[in-house]
Design an enzyme around this catalytic site. Structure first.
Site, mmCIF file in Angstrom:
data_model
loop_
_atom_site.group_PDB
_atom_site.id
_atom_site.type_symbol
_atom_site.label_atom_id
_atom_site.label_comp_id
_atom_site.label_asym_id
_atom_site.label_seq_id
_atom_site.Cartn_x
_atom_site.Cartn_y
_atom_site.Cartn_z
ATOM 1 N N ASP A 178 0.880 -1.233 -0.086
ATOM 2 C CA ASP A 178 0.082 -0.175 0.001
ATOM 3 C C ASP A 178 0.852 1.403 -0.172
ATOM 4 O OD1 ASP A 178 -3.224 0.889 1.201
ATOM 5 O OD2 ASP A 178 -1.556 2.131 1.070
ATOM 6 N N ASP A 181 0.128 4.003 2.656
ATOM 7 C CA ASP A 181 0.517 3.508 4.131
ATOM 8 C C ASP A 181 2.137 3.374 4.345
ATOM 9 O OD1 ASP A 181 -1.907 3.080 4.986
ATOM 10 O OD2 ASP A 181 -2.099 1.115 4.533
#
Ligand code: PRP
Ligand code: URA
Length: 209
Positions: free
Chosen positions: A200, A203
């Protein structure tokens, strides 16, 4: 159909491998993404028009070339696209920056738009939509739709990693948009993540989760 350019310079590939590595920490991830964005900006601006200007060297009068008045705009898709902006501004400091806030709905993977703020003269600029990940292509298409709905016509898309599925979706929906990536990966997994990818991007960039 929009042209797909894979920026496969050895330095980009080297840094991208460290970006993919799950043991790379947030600080290094951010710095590497910044560096790759700078290197990719070099490729993206290859066709920026030049203008002949006179220049007085210590030896003689000559004619040089400078980048002409045609202006650029950077449009990062929030959040992860933010991590590539400064790297590009290092090469193009006069570019203006607009923002489009989108997230992928975790169940449907459909893009949800929550913020748009563009330069007032965006329609006159060549705009570069920036996002590290081109997965299903939903977010990139939605961002480009948003720009076109507001009258923008000259648009490029810049991503670090793309899945073939995402490239095909953007090329079909927006055949006028050239795509620049650092790597074309294998596929999407059942959750819409790019394989092998980097996980991700938001993130990892911001240290969330
Ligand atoms: C990620 C990424 C892209 C999008 C790509 O953002 O930064 O914007 O997913 O996926 P797609 O091609 O399938 O649309 P995310 O939705 O996770 O939001 P974030 O940047 O705020 O974390
Ligand atoms: N968004 C990400 O951040 N990573 C992926 O692999 C796909 C979408």
């Amino acid at each position: 159909m929009g042209k797909l350019t894979v920026c496969d310079h050895p330095l980009i590939q080297h840094k991208l491998t460290h970006i993919r590595d799950k043991s790379t920490n947030t600080k290094d991830f951010r710095e590497l993404v910044d560096e790759v964005a700078t290197l990719m900006a070099y490729e993206l601006t290859r066709d920026v028009p030049l203008q002949a200007v006179p220049v007085s060297t210590p030896v003689t009068e000559a004619v040089g070339n400078v980048v002409s008045g045609r202006m650029l705009g950077l449009i990062p898709i929030l959040r992860a696209g933010l991590g590539m902006v400064d790297g590009i501004l290092k090469l193009i400091p006069s570019a203006k920056v607009g923002h489009i806030g989108l997230f992928r709905h975790p169940d449907t993977l459909e893009p949800v738009e929550y913020y748009v703020n563009l330069p007032s003269d965006a329609t006159e600029r060549m705009l570069i939509v920036i996002d590290p990940m081109l997965a299903t292509g939903g977010s990139a298409c939605a961002a480009i739709d948003t720009l076109k709905q507001r009258g923008c016509v000259q648009i490029k898309l810049m991503c670090l990693i793309a899945a073939p599925e995402g490239v095909a979706v953007v090329q079909k929906a927006h055949p006028d948009v050239d795509i620049y990536i650092a790597a074309l990966d294998e596929r999407l997994d059942e959750h819409g993540y790019i394989v092998p990818g980097l996980g991700d991007a938001g993130d990892r960039m911001f240290g969330t989760k």
